[in-house]
Design a protein around this motif. Sequence first.
Motif, PDB file in Angstrom:
ATOM      1  N   ALA A 265     -54.914 -18.433  -1.516  1.00  0.00           N
ATOM      2  CA  ALA A 265     -54.223 -17.946  -0.319  1.00  0.00           C
ATOM      3  C   ALA A 265     -53.056 -17.028  -0.664  1.00  0.00           C
ATOM      4  CB  ALA A 265     -53.716 -19.130   0.509  1.00  0.00           C
ATOM      5  N   GLY A 266     -52.766 -16.898  -1.944  1.00  0.00           N
ATOM      6  CA  GLY A 266     -51.660 -16.015  -2.352  1.00  0.00           C
ATOM      7  C   GLY A 266     -50.587 -16.799  -3.063  1.00  0.00           C
ATOM      8  N   ALA A 267     -50.154 -16.303  -4.189  1.00  0.00           N
ATOM      9  CA  ALA A 267     -49.145 -17.012  -4.977  1.00  0.00           C
ATOM     10  C   ALA A 267     -47.750 -16.650  -4.503  1.00  0.00           C
ATOM     11  CB  ALA A 267     -49.299 -16.645  -6.448  1.00  0.00           C
ATOM     12  N   ARG A 268     -46.868 -17.609  -4.571  1.00  0.00           N
ATOM     13  CA  ARG A 268     -45.474 -17.350  -4.225  1.00  0.00           C
ATOM     14  C   ARG A 268     -44.775 -16.700  -5.392  1.00  0.00           C
ATOM     15  NH1 ARG A 268     -43.540 -18.218  -0.050  1.00  0.00           N
ATOM     16  NH2 ARG A 268     -41.506 -17.788  -0.900  1.00  0.00           N
ATOM     17  N   THR A 398     -45.985 -22.942  -3.399  1.00  0.00           N
ATOM     18  CA  THR A 398     -47.189 -22.751  -2.600  1.00  0.00           C
ATOM     19  C   THR A 398     -46.967 -21.673  -1.552  1.00  0.00           C
ATOM     20  OG1 THR A 398     -46.561 -24.390  -0.928  1.00  0.00           O
ATOM     21  CG2 THR A 398     -47.813 -25.200  -2.818  1.00  0.00           C
ATOM     22  N   THR A 399     -48.043 -21.273  -0.926  1.00  0.00           N
ATOM     23  CA  THR A 399     -47.969 -20.401   0.242  1.00  0.00           C
ATOM     24  C   THR A 399     -47.889 -21.273   1.491  1.00  0.00           C
ATOM     25  OG1 THR A 399     -50.360 -20.368   0.476  1.00  0.00           O
ATOM     26  CG2 THR A 399     -49.377 -18.683  -0.933  1.00  0.00           C
ATOM     27  N   PRO A 400     -47.466 -20.705   2.619  1.00  0.00           N
ATOM     28  CA  PRO A 400     -47.411 -21.502   3.848  1.00  0.00           C
ATOM     29  C   PRO A 400     -48.761 -22.139   4.210  1.00  0.00           C
ATOM     30  CG  PRO A 400     -46.209 -19.464   4.150  1.00  0.00           C
ATOM     31  CD  PRO A 400     -46.880 -19.361   2.817  1.00  0.00           C
ATOM     32  N   PHE A 401     -49.845 -21.424   4.008  1.00  0.00           N
ATOM     33  CA  PHE A 401     -51.167 -21.941   4.367  1.00  0.00           C
ATOM     34  C   PHE A 401     -51.494 -23.191   3.547  1.00  0.00           C
ATOM     35  CE2 PHE A 401     -55.742 -22.159   3.649  1.00  0.00           C
ATOM     36  CZ  PHE A 401     -56.225 -22.212   4.956  1.00  0.00           C
ATOM     37  N   VAL A 402     -51.313 -23.098   2.227  1.00  0.00           N
ATOM     38  CA  VAL A 402     -51.621 -24.246   1.366  1.00  0.00           C
ATOM     39  C   VAL A 402     -50.651 -25.390   1.645  1.00  0.00           C
ATOM     40  CG1 VAL A 402     -51.746 -25.028  -1.028  1.00  0.00           C
ATOM     41  CG2 VAL A 402     -52.637 -22.784  -0.392  1.00  0.00           C
ATOM     42  N   PHE A 403     -49.390 -25.069   1.828  1.00  0.00           N
ATOM     43  CA  PHE A 403     -48.381 -26.082   2.143  1.00  0.00           C
ATOM     44  C   PHE A 403     -48.802 -26.885   3.371  1.00  0.00           C
ATOM     45  CE2 PHE A 403     -44.510 -27.419   4.375  1.00  0.00           C
ATOM     46  CZ  PHE A 403     -43.766 -28.000   3.360  1.00  0.00           C
ATOM     47  N   ASP A 404     -49.284 -26.194   4.392  1.00  0.00           N
ATOM     48  CA  ASP A 404     -49.673 -26.877   5.631  1.00  0.00           C
ATOM     49  C   ASP A 404     -50.918 -27.732   5.439  1.00  0.00           C
ATOM     50  OD1 ASP A 404     -49.207 -27.326   8.443  1.00  0.00           O
ATOM     51  OD2 ASP A 404     -50.989 -26.112   8.817  1.00  0.00           O
ATOM     52  N   TRP A 452     -37.770 -23.964   4.786  1.00  0.00           N
ATOM     53  CA  TRP A 452     -38.312 -22.915   5.664  1.00  0.00           C
ATOM     54  C   TRP A 452     -38.105 -21.531   5.038  1.00  0.00           C
ATOM     55  CZ3 TRP A 452     -41.525 -23.411   9.591  1.00  0.00           C
ATOM     56  CH2 TRP A 452     -41.587 -24.619  10.280  1.00  0.00           C
ATOM     57  N   THR A 453     -36.950 -21.320   4.455  1.00  0.00           N
ATOM     58  CA  THR A 453     -36.688 -20.032   3.807  1.00  0.00           C
ATOM     59  C   THR A 453     -37.667 -19.780   2.673  1.00  0.00           C
ATOM     60  OG1 THR A 453     -34.324 -20.197   4.345  1.00  0.00           O
ATOM     61  CG2 THR A 453     -34.941 -18.672   2.585  1.00  0.00           C
ATOM     62  N   ALA A 454     -37.920 -20.804   1.854  1.00  0.00           N
ATOM     63  CA  ALA A 454     -38.866 -20.661   0.746  1.00  0.00           C
ATOM     64  C   ALA A 454     -40.262 -20.311   1.248  1.00  0.00           C
ATOM     65  CB  ALA A 454     -38.901 -21.949  -0.080  1.00  0.00           C
ATOM     66  N   LEU A 455     -40.628 -20.846   2.404  1.00  0.00           N
ATOM     67  CA  LEU A 455     -41.956 -20.569   2.955  1.00  0.00           C
ATOM     68  C   LEU A 455     -42.042 -19.201   3.614  1.00  0.00           C
ATOM     69  CD1 LEU A 455     -42.627 -24.068   4.570  1.00  0.00           C
ATOM     70  CD2 LEU A 455     -43.933 -23.073   2.668  1.00  0.00           C
ATOM     71  N   LEU A 456     -40.946 -18.738   4.174  1.00  0.00           N
ATOM     72  CA  LEU A 456     -41.012 -17.575   5.053  1.00  0.00           C
ATOM     73  C   LEU A 456     -40.450 -16.291   4.463  1.00  0.00           C
ATOM     74  CD1 LEU A 456     -39.968 -19.355   8.371  1.00  0.00           C
ATOM     75  CD2 LEU A 456     -42.267 -18.609   7.719  1.00  0.00           C
ATOM     76  N   VAL A 457     -39.807 -16.356   3.285  1.00  0.00           N
ATOM     77  CA  VAL A 457     -39.304 -15.104   2.695  1.00  0.00           C
ATOM     78  C   VAL A 457     -40.487 -14.209   2.357  1.00  0.00           C
ATOM     79  CG1 VAL A 457     -37.155 -15.982   1.737  1.00  0.00           C
ATOM     80  CG2 VAL A 457     -39.258 -16.228   0.426  1.00  0.00           C
TER      81      VAL A 457
END
Length: 1170
Positions: A265-268, A398-404, A452-457
């Motif tokens: 899903a994309g690496a952070r 993680t990415t937001p998708f994987v985190f969820d 939230w910042t880590a997920l959304l930056v």
Amino acid sequence: MIWPIFRPPCTPSNSPALPFSNIYNKSILSGKLLVMHINPAAAEATILSLCQSPQPYKACQFILENSQVPDARFQAAAAIRDAAIREWGFLTADDRRSLLSFCLSFVMQHASSKEGFVLAKVSSVAAQLMKRGWLDTTAVEKEAFFNQVNQAVLGIHGLDVQFTGVNFLESLVSEFSPCTSSAMGLPREFHEQCRRSLEIDYLKMFYCWARDAALSVTNRIVESKSEVPEVKVCNAALRLMLQILNWDFHLNNNSTKTGINVFSAGARLDIDSSKRSECTLVQPGPAWRDVLISSGHIGWLVNLYAALRQKFSREGYWLDCPIAVSARKLIVQFCSLTGTIFLSDNGQMHEHHLLQLLSGIIEWIDPPEAVAKAIGCGKSESEMLDGCRALLSIANVTTPFVFDQLLMSIRPFGTLTLLSTLMCEVVKVLMSTYPEEETWSWEARDILLDTWTALLVPLDSTGGNAMLPPEGISAAGNLFALIVESELKAAASSALTDDVEGDYLQSSISAMDERLSSYALIARAAIHVAIPLLMRLFSERFARLNQGRGIIDPTETLEEVYSLLLIAGHVLADEGEGETPLVPYAIQTYFTDNMGADEHPVIVLSSSIIGFAEQCLDPKMRASVFSPRLLEAVIWFFARWSRTYLMNPEEVRETHSQDHQLQSQQLRKGLHSFFREHNQGKLVLDIIVRVSVTTLLSYPGEKDLQALTCYQLLHALVREKHICVHLVSLDSWRNLANAFANEKSLFLLDLAHQRSLAQTLVHSASGLINSEASNQYVRGLMGHMATYLGELSSKNDLKSVAQQPDIILLVSCVLERLRGVASASEPRTQKAIYELGFSVMNPILVLLEVYKHESAVVYLLLKFVVAWVNGQISYLEAHETAIVVDFCMRLLQLYSSHNIGKISVSLSSSLLSEAKTEKYKDLRALLQLLSSLCSKDMVDFSSDSIETQGTNISQVVYFGLHIVTPLISLDLLKYPKLCHDYFALLSHLLEVYPETVAQLNSEAFAHVLGTLDFGLHHQDAEIIDMCLRSLKALASYHYKETASGKTGLGLHAAGHKDSGGNLQEGILSQFLRSLLQLLLFEDYSPDLVGSAADALLPLILCEQGLYQRLGNELIERQANPTLRSRLVNALQSLISANQLSSTLDRINYQRFRKNLNNFLIEVRGFLRTM
């Protein structure tokens, strides 16, 4: 050149070191002192004296084994460490092994001692000795040593020894980690080699030992019905594992923190975002996979904590016990594990790892309502906070998708929903406890905001934000609504309380910026909810203000509006410090339809706020609604919003990617076109200017409000030329410029604000049609003020008139305005600003004479001249340069001739301190003036050379230095800024103009060199480095000049007899002696060795005879034949190894740097014992 050869003297030194046996006997005779509990201070003093004694090892060992005073034993261990590190170079291999063996044996034999701090100290000493000899110890010797440690760690010798063994490994790992290592006076390369060696060969092994130690005692802990001694062993092992995972792994097969291939899903990316909570990524590489991932280690750790948690569930205190805290910290740290340790299997291994951890962590934080209620009833909050930290760690890898998705396999909802629900509960607790002192909910809120910042930056450099899945968007929308509700409630409550401590909203806008930026990220994740919500809330508050005007107290509503303005400003626009910010990505991608202006949410919200702000132009509304505090928020909003939306040209609105080309075009048709110059842009600009003028004229004394207006809003407007084009055509802007030039109303502003306003008005001239128009604008703006200074300076009764308070204030205001204009100098307006400065040259000198006792005015005069010269010097033609240089020399002479800044010894201590401060500011300004003149030789845009007018910048600057240096005392150099500016100028002059140094007279030259010697022993490494560069420049210049048959520094470098007939060394001889003393016997940063080598080489080349004598003196003082021989060889190698020659080129400097490093490692330790 022939290098000197050192030969050992025939006779030993007459001053041998104190015999080893004497120290030993002395300590035994002092034994009665060491056992006296009634006077432990005397015992400590006796031990402290040993720290400076040569070879105190047996004495210290005796004290450690026999003294009954714990502090004395602690100091004895410290003395062993200091002496061993100092004397390491001449200790035999057997001596070194003996010291290490003693320390390790001592801690093992006394493992059951209750004096833990003594054992910890001895263990630390053992670790430092181990590291000091690490590179000289063979692999076989290390293996034999660590076998003994391993036996202790495995528990073969009992629990106490096992605990001590684990603690020793903890000390060892700490010592090898660069961020926690002890200073040893060795180059950075030594520490790096040790770190690398431990990481490759031993770190993983230590982790396994710690894991096995914990495994050996956990069954006993879990099965026992009461606390058992195995707990401390387990806790120590968990601490060691955590410490190892905190290691900054470098050797992880080239995986880096800026590119982690985690999930499809994309690496952070490891983005440098501002965070309140620390989170360190753990990237040990594939070599650790078998130990950390494949072995089931994670399951054991999670199950261990769960078992202990269940067992002690009724004991509330247990959550804060050391073993519980250590276990949770280790679990949280495992959440940060990432990189190539995981297989490239589309993220499946990593996902399984995180799910395993999350399965245990979920019990700490779910259900949030029950957890918060339990904490409210007295349960410790530490577990819940660690759960929040775990979510933050997972979000960082993680990415937001994987985190969820992680939580969906064990719960009916995703992790984002849990995160939102958890933060909603924390916000509710904050709302219920406000305005009490900071509680756990404050810390939890900060950690979760960082999550939230880590997920959304942004995930990449395009600026596009990470997209949430639908469930996450809904959760973010609900959370943002609750956040806004809580902020409004807090704002309303703050209006009714005088409790400053509890009212965090009364803090400055900048202090709240970090939290509000996180709120904005959450809002943009659900932008379709956030913007309409803000529209509705603003509309309600504005309606309430209008309906209740004169009837209802508006204070609460105004505080809510203040809060909404800050939130809306962050949601709609980014800060954009130093660059033009783009419209936030979420707004670009969501609001893409061709909406009408009355339908577009961003346009409606922005227009609503602008319309509200415009009401402050009505005096009645201003008096009843617009407090200075509310207008601060309005001005801040305008400054932030205008940089993004107001009249920005299309070319800076490039799309993030080709995929959004059409969306961006649609956005420009709607949002951007509305605030362009051909639509509402110019009208909005006029409103902003009129509101700004209102803040400056109608709110006297409100410095914070006026600072925001001058420094943020007006500066933001004139940064863009296309806005300046419209600014200068506005009546409101012309009125502001006219008021500034011709009226006294703006003289009530703070001096710094007047300077800023002058700078802004001059910058706006870039919007005029051509250079001539811009110059005429500047002349009209400042002409009257220059005329005023000229008329004032020509008055016959100037001395009496000038001392009137109103005249002093007026002169100060004019000078600050002139300084603001000068600092705005650019090619377009350079001519007018030069003419302005030229017209006040003589008045400036007259005023300097008149106000010589008014230190504040003198300082303003000097700062204007500095700003004017700095802005003009590179553009001036030769004849203009000559005029400016002559003016500067006259100013320097006048300042010096009147002894301005001289300090009377008759002053009281407080007045003396104040006088020093004033003098420091003046002298710093003069140094900056000389630095500006220096820049002419480096940056010159003129059409002819300054030499055509007979102007030599180097002579001018040295003449100025000749004038200024007598005023700079060593006491004044204790002011850090003055000290830095002085040595920066001095090093620059000596590096660029060394040929003119001999022109200084002997007194001035001696003063300069005296300050150089002062700087060489300064505490600031940067100051020392500049002094070393100065020495290098002096010595290399003299060496090259004399080598070509010239005089070089002449008499300054030669020895001479003083008035008493005593022979005095030349300056190069003095500095060679001083630099060798520093390098061999004093403390300094290892980072300075390179610069010191560069200075030392030319000094040696210049003073070979003195170097020979100093070397022989060192040899003669060394009584030990072995050490004497080593010293002879080291001194010879310093000047001959690595094919060193007598040339001063880059390669030779590099060779000498290497030689000096080796020389210091070889001899510095034992020389310091002489």
